[in-house]
Structure formats: structure tokens, C-alpha cells
Write a protein that holds these residues in place. Structure first.
Motif, PDB file in Angstrom:
ATOM      1  N   GLU A   1       0.965  -0.797  -0.068  1.00  0.00           N
ATOM      2  CA  GLU A   1      -0.181  -0.127  -0.109  1.00  0.00           C
ATOM      3  C   GLU A   1       0.829   1.255  -0.034  1.00  0.00           C
ATOM      4  O   GLU A   1       1.030   2.306  -0.858  1.00  0.00           O
ATOM      5  N   PHE A   2       2.159   1.262   1.398  1.00  0.00           N
ATOM      6  CA  PHE A   2       2.853   2.557   1.146  1.00  0.00           C
ATOM      7  C   PHE A   2       3.151   2.601  -0.468  1.00  0.00           C
ATOM      8  O   PHE A   2       3.559   3.851  -1.365  1.00  0.00           O
ATOM      9  N   LEU A   3       4.101   1.084  -1.150  1.00  0.00           N
ATOM     10  CA  LEU A   3       4.252   1.735  -2.495  1.00  0.00           C
ATOM     11  C   LEU A   3       3.559   2.048  -3.379  1.00  0.00           C
ATOM     12  O   LEU A   3       4.178   2.707  -4.612  1.00  0.00           O
ATOM     13  N   ALA A   4       2.234   1.649  -3.628  1.00  0.00           N
ATOM     14  CA  ALA A   4       1.163   1.705  -4.251  1.00  0.00           C
ATOM     15  C   ALA A   4       1.106   3.132  -4.526  1.00  0.00           C
ATOM     16  O   ALA A   4       0.557   3.837  -5.437  1.00  0.00           O
ATOM     17  N   GLY A   5       0.581   3.722  -3.032  1.00  0.00           N
ATOM     18  CA  GLY A   5       0.648   5.568  -3.139  1.00  0.00           C
ATOM     19  C   GLY A   5       1.914   6.546  -3.476  1.00  0.00           C
ATOM     20  O   GLY A   5       1.669   7.411  -4.592  1.00  0.00           O
ATOM     21  N   LEU A   6       3.229   5.385  -3.428  1.00  0.00           N
ATOM     22  CA  LEU A   6       3.868   6.322  -4.372  1.00  0.00           C
ATOM     23  C   LEU A   6       3.695   5.912  -6.184  1.00  0.00           C
ATOM     24  O   LEU A   6       4.113   7.107  -6.639  1.00  0.00           O
ATOM     25  N   HIS A   7       3.288   5.241  -6.646  1.00  0.00           N
ATOM     26  CA  HIS A   7       2.605   5.143  -7.933  1.00  0.00           C
ATOM     27  C   HIS A   7       1.358   6.022  -7.871  1.00  0.00           C
ATOM     28  O   HIS A   7       1.263   6.621  -9.208  1.00  0.00           O
ATOM     29  N   TYR A   8       0.229   6.036  -7.638  1.00  0.00           N
ATOM     30  CA  TYR A   8      -1.012   6.402  -7.869  1.00  0.00           C
ATOM     31  C   TYR A   8      -0.812   7.910  -7.004  1.00  0.00           C
ATOM     32  O   TYR A   8      -1.180   8.936  -8.213  1.00  0.00           O
ATOM     33  N   ASP A   9      -0.167   8.321  -5.812  1.00  0.00           N
ATOM     34  CA  ASP A   9      -0.680   9.503  -5.748  1.00  0.00           C
ATOM     35  C   ASP A   9       0.436  10.493  -6.138  1.00  0.00           C
ATOM     36  O   ASP A   9       0.355  11.527  -5.982  1.00  0.00           O
ATOM     37  N   GLU A  10       2.187  10.124  -5.668  1.00  0.00           N
ATOM     38  CA  GLU A  10       3.364  10.536  -6.501  1.00  0.00           C
ATOM     39  C   GLU A  10       4.076  10.953  -7.641  1.00  0.00           C
ATOM     40  O   GLU A  10       3.961  11.206  -7.850  1.00  0.00           O
ATOM     41  N   GLY A  11       3.095   9.385  -8.231  1.00  0.00           N
ATOM     42  CA  GLY A  11       3.380   9.551 -10.156  1.00  0.00           C
ATOM     43  C   GLY A  11       4.708   8.529 -10.400  1.00  0.00           C
ATOM     44  O   GLY A  11       5.484   9.401 -10.758  1.00  0.00           O
ATOM     45  N   LEU A  12       5.465   8.914  -8.575  1.00  0.00           N
ATOM     46  CA  LEU A  12       6.755   7.724  -9.313  1.00  0.00           C
ATOM     47  C   LEU A  12       7.200   6.675 -10.307  1.00  0.00           C
ATOM     48  O   LEU A  12       6.175   6.288 -10.652  1.00  0.00           O
ATOM     49  N   SER A  13       8.601   7.090 -10.866  1.00  0.00           N
ATOM     50  CA  SER A  13       8.175   5.586 -11.916  1.00  0.00           C
ATOM     51  C   SER A  13       9.363   4.657 -11.747  1.00  0.00           C
ATOM     52  O   SER A  13       9.094   4.650 -10.109  1.00  0.00           O
ATOM     53  N   TYR A  14       9.293   4.000 -12.216  1.00  0.00           N
ATOM     54  CA  TYR A  14       9.294   2.373 -11.569  1.00  0.00           C
ATOM     55  C   TYR A  14      10.708   2.227 -11.522  1.00  0.00           C
ATOM     56  O   TYR A  14      10.944   1.996 -10.483  1.00  0.00           O
ATOM     57  N   SER A  15      11.512   2.526 -11.924  1.00  0.00           N
ATOM     58  CA  SER A  15      12.898   3.114 -11.394  1.00  0.00           C
ATOM     59  C   SER A  15      12.965   3.425  -9.766  1.00  0.00           C
ATOM     60  O   SER A  15      13.317   3.504  -8.674  1.00  0.00           O
TER      61      SER A  15
END
Length: 304
Positions: free
Chosen positions: A60-74
Motif C-alpha cells: 500500500e505504501f508503494l502503491a501510494g508512490l505510484h498513484y499519488d506521487e506518480g513516481l517512475s518504476y525505477s
């Protein structure tokens, strides 16, 4: 790095062993990890999660980085590595985490650093115009030598900053440097780097060897005991930092009309290796020269 030491201390690891475990990450990596671990601790505080909990809350923490912060895969993958180091629980080997990371990759695949690159010929035309070398100021001579070496070797700024006179063999037609110390591309069993430059008789205005000879000769008095190849123009003329060399490279690009808002100093690696590809230089030679492990690493930088 007390943040990295805390879970090891709780696991009963001795202080000596702890020092070596922490040293497994280089200083730049530890700094990067610290930023990501602080994000994780802030998440734990918000969600009342125990900082060393199992891997499911991590998703869930990592999902927040993806959906909420829009961070790249790397960036997310780097965070996963930081959590693995911090929690000491093999986050990356968890099956759900592995599937999660594949999902991040598929929905937001890594993008090349540069979709296009600049024409090396434009910079070479500028460098040709900076001649004869005996009429150049020390500042312009330095800029020319730095760019010639960067284009010839496709090495990182870090490598250029480590070039030393006491690790150099200088003969009329060849200059060889042995680069010591850890570089980004170094791995256990693969330490050490040797850079060799040969005289370019086709065009003396672009000959790295001739310009290196002249640069070393003209800085011999002001450098005194300084063994770093590239030194400051101002007193006390010490070896310059990597950030200064990067600035010098940007100055040359700017003078050549390259948009330095888009292309930074690192782009010389992409430009020079792209030119080598176009000239059908053998791929293994390009990879070995630039310090890339595989063609895919080069493609991410170049946008191939």
C-alpha cells in the motif's frame, strides 16, 4: 546511518558486522535510501503501522508512490531496495511484491533519459574553431580538453574527476590513465579502469593527446604538487570537483548552441555513443568504453 543500523541492532548483529553490512551500500545510495526510509516512517506514523512489519502493508505504501506521487518504476524499485535494506526482510523476494513491481513496470515503463540527442558534429565544429591551442586562454583550453576526453571515452563526470597525473603514462603519441577508487560501474571482481588516448593525426585540432600534452605543460607551474588532472583556474589551483567538470561541459554545450535546459553534462555519454553506433563501432567496444554492463543500459540513456 543510524536509520540503517537500528533494525540490525534489534536483530542482534555485532557492531563490527553492522559496519560492513552498512558499507555494502555506497554513500550516494545510503543518502538516497535515507530519503525513502523517512517516507516509509512517515507512512507508518500516519497509518499506525509498525515500521518493521511484514511486506503486505509495504504494498500500500508503494502503491501510494505510484498513484499519488506518480513516481517512475525505477524510483519505486529503489524504494523497494531501501525497504529491503532497512527492514532486513527481503522485500524484493516476496511473490506479491514481485508481481506488484511487474505491474508498475507494465503500467509505467521506464522512459529513456533522452528521446533525442544532440549532434556531436556541432560540438566538434566548435572545438575545431578553438585553435590553434597555443592561442587559447587556460579557461578555454581546459574546456576543450574536458569535452574532448568526455566525447572520446563516454565516461561519467565521476571518472574524469578521478584522473591523476601520478597515475598517467605520457608518451608522444599515447596517454594512458589508470583510474583508481570506486566508480559507479565497479562491481566485486571487476575493479580498475584504464583509459588510453592515441594521437589523432587526421585532425590535429581535435587530437586529445596533443591537447593533453599542452594542458599539462601549461598547468605545471600553477598546480605545484597537485596531482589531479583538472585544476581550478583560481588560486590555490586545487583539483576541481565533479560538479565543476559538469559545469564546464555545460559551458561547451551552451557555446555550441545546444539547449542546456534539456541536455545536461551527462548527455555527452549518450551523444558520443550514439555517434559510435552510427559509425558501426563494435557494440562490445562501445559498452566497455562507456562502462555499461549491457546494451539495454545504454538504450535507457540514449532512447534507442
Amino acid at each position: 546511518m543510524e536509520v540503517l543500523r537500528r533494525p540490525l541492532l534489534e536483530a542482534g548483529i555485532s557492531s563490527r558486522a553492522m559496519d560492513l553490512i552498512v558499507a555494502s551500500c555506497r554513500v550516494s545510495t545510503r543518502r538516497q535510501y535515507l530519503t525513502q526510509i523517512r517516507k516509509w516512517e512517515a507512512y507508518c506514523t500516519r497509518t499506525s503501522t509498525t515500521y518493521n512489519s511484514a511486506t503486505i502493508p509495504d504494498l500500500e505504501f508503494l502503491a501510494g508512490l505510484h498513484y499519488d506521487e506518480g513516481l517512475s518504476y525505477s524510483a519505486i524499485n529503489s524504494t523497494r531496495s531501501a525497504l529491503s535494506a532497512y527492514l532486513n526482510i527481503g522485500v524484493g523476494s516476496n511473490q506479491l511484491v514481485s508481481k506488484f513491481m511487474r505491474g508498475v513496470f507494465n503500467t509505467n515503463p521506464p522512459r529513456p533519459r533522452y528521446n533525442i540527442t544532440w549532434d556531436v558534429g556541432v560540438v566538434l565544429t566548435l572545438l575545431r574553431s578553438w585553435s590553434p591551442m597555443k592561442e587559447l586562454s587556460l579557461n578555454k583550453l581546459t574546456l576543450k580538453v574536458v569535452m574532448l576526453i568526455s566525447l572520446t571515452t563516454a565516461q561519467r563526470v565521476q571518472t574524469l574527476q578521478k584522473l591523476r597525473l601520478d597515475k598517467m603514462v605520457l608518451i608522444p603519441q599515447t596517454v594512458t590513465f589508470v583510474v583508481e577508487g570506486l566508480l559507479k560501474q565497479h562491481r566485486p571482481g571487476a575493479l580498475g579502469l584504464q583509459l588510453e588516448f592515441r594521437a589523432y593525426r587526421t585532425d590535429a585540432t581535435l587530437c586529445v593527446v596533443a591537447h593533453l600534452h599542452y594542458y599539462i605543460q601549461n598547468t605545471s607551474i600553477i598546480r605545484k604538487m597537485e596531482q589531479g588532472l583538472f585544476i581550478s583556474h583560481k588560486k590555490p589551483h586545487h583539483r576541481v570537483t565533479g560538479s565543476t567538470i559538469a559545469r564546464w561541459l555545460r559551458e561547451v554545450l551552451d557555446a555550441a548552441g545546444i539547449d542546456t535546459n534539456v541536455f545536461k553534462s551527462h548527455s555527452t555519454r549518450a551523444a558520443s555513443t550514439s555517434a559510435a553506433r552510427a559509425m558501426e563501432v563494435p557494440m562490445d567496444h562501445v559498452l566497455a568504453t562507456a562502462g555499461w554492463a549491457s546494451e539495454s543500459s545504454m538504450d535507457v540513456v540514449q532512447g534507442a
